[in-house]
Enzyme design. Structure first.
Site, mmCIF file in Angstrom:
data_model
loop_
_atom_site.group_PDB
_atom_site.id
_atom_site.type_symbol
_atom_site.label_atom_id
_atom_site.label_comp_id
_atom_site.label_asym_id
_atom_site.label_seq_id
_atom_site.Cartn_x
_atom_site.Cartn_y
_atom_site.Cartn_z
ATOM 1 N N GLY A 187 0.794 -1.218 0.000
ATOM 2 C CA GLY A 187 0.000 0.000 0.000
ATOM 3 C C GLY A 187 0.830 1.272 0.000
ATOM 4 O O GLY A 187 1.669 1.453 0.851
ATOM 5 N N SER A 188 0.598 2.181 -0.941
ATOM 6 C CA SER A 188 1.478 3.327 -1.072
ATOM 7 C C SER A 188 0.978 4.278 -2.146
ATOM 8 O O SER A 188 -0.142 4.171 -2.631
ATOM 9 C CB SER A 188 2.884 2.841 -1.412
ATOM 10 N N ARG A 189 1.866 5.212 -2.526
ATOM 11 C CA ARG A 189 1.485 6.237 -3.493
ATOM 12 C C ARG A 189 2.720 6.702 -4.255
ATOM 13 O O ARG A 189 3.838 6.676 -3.724
ATOM 14 C CB ARG A 189 0.865 7.401 -2.721
#
Length: 219
Positions: A187-189
């Site tokens: 999970g990240s950006r």
């Protein structure tokens, strides 16, 4: 489809954990059939989840000298003019892609060029959609200069679940569009900063694929 190298250790540890917990339940609770099946189903779910997270699907990449290709799979959550205060220190056009745990988490170079700047920042683990995550979370900043002289900044940002950012580039490297520059676990950006006036080919909430979807066109 193959498994990405960043997943080898995690997958091995997951299999070991599954083996231990199943062996314990079989030994300690051999007569409780419902409990054994519950653990079996949980083990299967855990293994499938870990395997899909580290998957590396085969793809036919999009390429183009003046194209900026999406560096990650996910959903577009930001398209706006903003102040970029680390490298450019002026207004830029920011495009942000949020990667959920079910997305492929390989990060790819959006353009070809020379790495002019790289920096790793330790930091917090705020939710990736939190605006403060861009400046307060664990992150890396990479600036690649296109052969026409246009610099493009892209930033890996860890999220609430992501606890490890991996990168494969350094200052001075000559990088190729769509080749891997990093990986973020769980999970990240990714933020991309472009010159004002750049033609962006995306819309908010659009689902994109790294190495395939055209993000923008450089003039």
């Amino acid at each position: 489809m193959t498994i990405h190298k960043e997943g080898y250790t995690t997958i091995a540890l997951s299999i070991l954990f599954i083996f231990i917990i199943n062996a314990f339940v079989d030994y300690k609770y051999a007569d409780i059939t419902w409990l054994k099946w519950l653990i079996y189903l949980f083990s299967l779910f855990l293994l499938i989840t870990v395997l899909q997270f580290f998957r590396n699907p085969s793809r036919t990449f999009t390429s183009g000298e003046n194209l900026v290709i999406c560096p990650a799979d996910g959903k577009v959550v930001v398209i706006e003019e903003t102040e970029e205060g680390e490298y450019f220190k002026d207004k830029r056009l920011q495009v942000s892609i949020f990667m959920s745990p079910v997305n492929v988490h390989i990060n790819r170079n959006p353009i070809s060029g020379i790495v002019k700047f790289f920096k790793y920042h330790p930091g917090k683990y705020l939710a990736a959609w939190n605006p403060k995550s861009s400046t307060e979370n664990e992150r890396t900043t990479v600036v690649v200069e296109h052969k026409n002289g246009t610099p493009v900044l892209f930033r890996q940002i860890a999220g609430a679940l992501a606890r490890r950012i991996v990168w494969y580039v350094k200052e001075g490297d000559n990088v190729t569009q769509n080749k891997e520059f990093g990986f973020i676990k769980f999970g990240s950006r990714v933020d991309i900063f472009l010159p004002l006036g750049t033609k962006v080919n995306l819309e908010l909430d659009q689902v994109v694929k790294g190495g395939i979807t055209v993000l923008a066109e450089l003039s």
